[in-house]
Design a protein around this motif. Structure first.
Motif, short mmCIF file in Angstrom:
data_model
loop_
_atom_site.label_atom_id
_atom_site.label_comp_id
_atom_site.label_asym_id
_atom_site.label_seq_id
_atom_site.Cartn_x
_atom_site.Cartn_y
_atom_site.Cartn_z
N ASP A 108 -3.40 7.61 7.22
CA ASP A 108 -2.37 8.44 6.62
C ASP A 108 -2.32 9.75 7.39
N PHE A 141 -4.04 5.46 -6.40
CA PHE A 141 -4.93 5.57 -5.24
C PHE A 141 -6.00 4.50 -5.21
N LYS A 182 1.20 6.91 -6.67
CA LYS A 182 -0.06 7.64 -6.86
C LYS A 182 -1.15 6.75 -7.45
N ARG A 197 0.73 4.18 -2.90
CA ARG A 197 0.56 5.62 -2.65
C ARG A 197 1.71 6.42 -3.26
N SER A 213 -4.32 1.59 -3.70
CA SER A 213 -4.06 1.92 -2.31
C SER A 213 -5.33 1.76 -1.47
N ASP A 214 -6.49 2.20 -2.00
CA ASP A 214 -7.76 2.05 -1.28
C ASP A 214 -8.16 0.59 -1.13
N ARG A 262 0.83 -1.20 0.00
CA ARG A 262 0.00 0.00 0.00
C ARG A 262 0.87 1.26 0.00
N ARG A 263 1.94 1.20 0.79
CA ARG A 263 2.87 2.32 0.83
C ARG A 263 3.39 2.61 -0.59
N ARG A 313 -6.14 -0.86 1.53
CA ARG A 313 -6.57 -0.36 2.84
C ARG A 313 -7.77 -1.17 3.32
#
Ligand code: AMP
Ligand code: ZN
Length: 473
Positions: free
Chosen positions: A459, A440, A438, A435, A443-444, A431-432, A447
């Motif tokens: 974050d 997203f 970019k 992000r 990343s979501d 996930r890091r 999460r």
């Protein structure tokens, strides 16, 4: 303030006066590496680690020697039964040497995860056979030994103060109970083997030549030979769990003192057992027990178990329950959060932690350690200090970090940091990266996946923070 320890040998607390001023030589009985170490074993190693760390805090230069029992520990304390290493080898269809290597590594992994400091010397018994044979020879020359059909034995009747560690009534109990015991060739029920012969039908994997015939050392002679080799004929402190008093340590004293004519150890310290209460008896030989890895799989950080061990004095029995494990985990999280907030507060003010060794709260902490390693009281001193409205944040943090030299709870780390399984750690890392790239959407998704698995990721302006919100069942 002088350090005081309860000395099992004299059954009272005594001021610690080492053989050489400013130095402390410690021998701790290590694991028998035929299976994983359970959390009960680990309670004893944590108590011993606190002893080493406390001595260092009080300015001693410490030499800590721990053995690895990789041969000779029989399934019965009465010199009957099989070598546990050979049992382990049969159970897993591996060689006894491979079993020793595998479980030594597994032990060290847990030991380090609990922040127990590595001993200065870690000695596997199989590397000291020469020293063990020399010690048995010395005993033979002094007339303390005799031969039976299965080995060379120590004649306990030749030593007037045999059994002084456990006490007279205890030894008499062993004598009574042992009458029905299998080994009819022993002269006295308390006699014990120094060297055992390999029996033709046994087909042992671990065996060595000796002046008495092919065989292997008795478990007790191992610790005497290694302790004396690394720490001298008299050592400062010898430790172990309470079960070692009546037989293992009693016999270590007998053979060492018979051989040298000198006291073997000035202080003997023993940790009481961790018990399982309703969860049933833990036994390494039956294979039913909890390990540090079991705790991790349930979502608990190894250091939460370390904290749990500090909730009782090492000389009191401690019962393990999942409720108390949960409470310890929360308490450790709170301690770390408090330390993290203090650090943030100081950073904002561009201030640094301050250690005042003359302060009352510092004295309360060192008094607790000096009083036979009273960890529940030392913990109380830490909590009281952190909660006090009269102590500055700089002093609070300075004290917490200094005290952590003994607690070893990584109070400077984010709450519950090392509780993550490799899978969860990898998800956080992915996930890091998403992000950073970019991405997203990805990343979501990650999460969400982490939250489903019980980890909340946030974050913040200072970076990505995460915390465990749900324990896995
Ligand atoms: P072992 O690997 O069986 O030789 O034991 C290693 C250490 O763990 C020894 O010092 C034992 O006295 C100690 N020990 C064994 N069972 C427990 C227990 N339930 N609680 C605390 N210490 C234990
Ligand atoms: Zn030992």
């Amino acid at each position: 303030m002088d350090l005081q320890f309860y000395n099992t040998l004299r059954r009272r607390k005594e001021k610690f006066e080492p053989l050489k001023a400013g130095e402390a030589g410690i021998y701790t009985c290590g694991p028998t590496v035929y299976h994983y170490a359970h959390i009960g074993n680990m309670r004893t190693y944590i108590f011993e680690d606190v002893l080493v760390r406390s001595l260092k805090l009080f300015g001693y230069s410490v030499k800590h020697v721990m053995n690895i029992t990789d041969v000779g520990h029989l399934t019965s304390d009465a010199d009957t039964g099989e070598d546990k290493m050979e049992v382990g080898a049969r159970r897993e269809g591996k060689s006894a040497w491979d079993i020793a290597k595998f479980y030594t590594e597994a032990f060290l992994k847990d030991y380090k995860a609990l922040n127990c400091r590595m001993p200065d010397v870690l000695c596997p018994a199989t590397e000291y056979i020469k020293e063990m044979i020399a010690l048995v020879k010395a005993l033979e020359e002094k007339g303390f030994t005799y031969r039976t059909g299965d080995g060379i034995y120590f004649d306990t009747a030749k030593l007037p103060d045999y059994g002084k560690l456990a006490g007279k009534s205890h030894i008499e109990g062993i004598r009574e109970g042992a009458r029905v015991e299998a080994n009819a060739e022993k002269r006295n029920p308390t006699d014990f083997s120094l060297w055992k012969f390999s029996m033709p039908e046994e087909k042992r994997q671990m065996e060595w030549e000796s002046p008495w015939g092919k065989g292997f050392p008795g478990w007790h002679i191992e610790c005497s030979a290694m302790a004396m080799k690394h720490l001298g004929e008299t050592i400062d402190i010898h430790c172990g769990g309470e079960d070692a008093v009546a037989v293992h340590h009693t016999n270590e004293i007998a053979q060492s003192e018979a051989a040298t004519g000198k006291p073997f150890s000035k202080y003997w310290m023993h940790g009481r057992f961790l018990i399982m209460g309703d969860l049933g008896k833990m036994s390494k030989s039956s294979g039913s027990f909890l390990t540090v890895q079991t705790l991790v799989e349930k979502g608990y950080a190894p250091l939460a178990y370390r904290y749990f061990c500090f909730t009782a004095h090492y000389r009191k029995q401690l019962e393990f329950t999942w409720e108390s494990m949960e409470a310890s985990s929360k308490a450790l999280g709170t301690l770390r959060e408090t330390a993290a907030k203090l650090a943030e507060e100081l950073a904002l003010k561009k201030a640094t932690p301050k250690l005042d060794k003359g302060a009352d709260y510092y004295r309360k902490f060192t008094d607790a350690l000096a009083d036979d390693l009273n960890m529940p009281q030392a913990l109380a001193a830490l909590w009281d200090t952190l909660r006090s409205p009269d102590i500055s944040p700089a002093e609070k943090l300075g004290f917490a970090l200094a005290a952590d030299e003994v607690f070893g709870l990584d109070l400077d780390k984010a709450p519950a940091e090392e509780a993550l399984s490799p899978e969860l750690a990898s998800l956080i890392e992915q996930r890091r990266q998403a992000r950073k790239d970019k991405d997203f959407k990805r990343s979501d998704e990650l999460r969400k996946e982490l939250l489903e698995k019980g980890v909340l990721v946030e974050d913040t302006p200072k970076g990505v923070h995460w915390k465990i919100v749900k324990k896995t069942e």
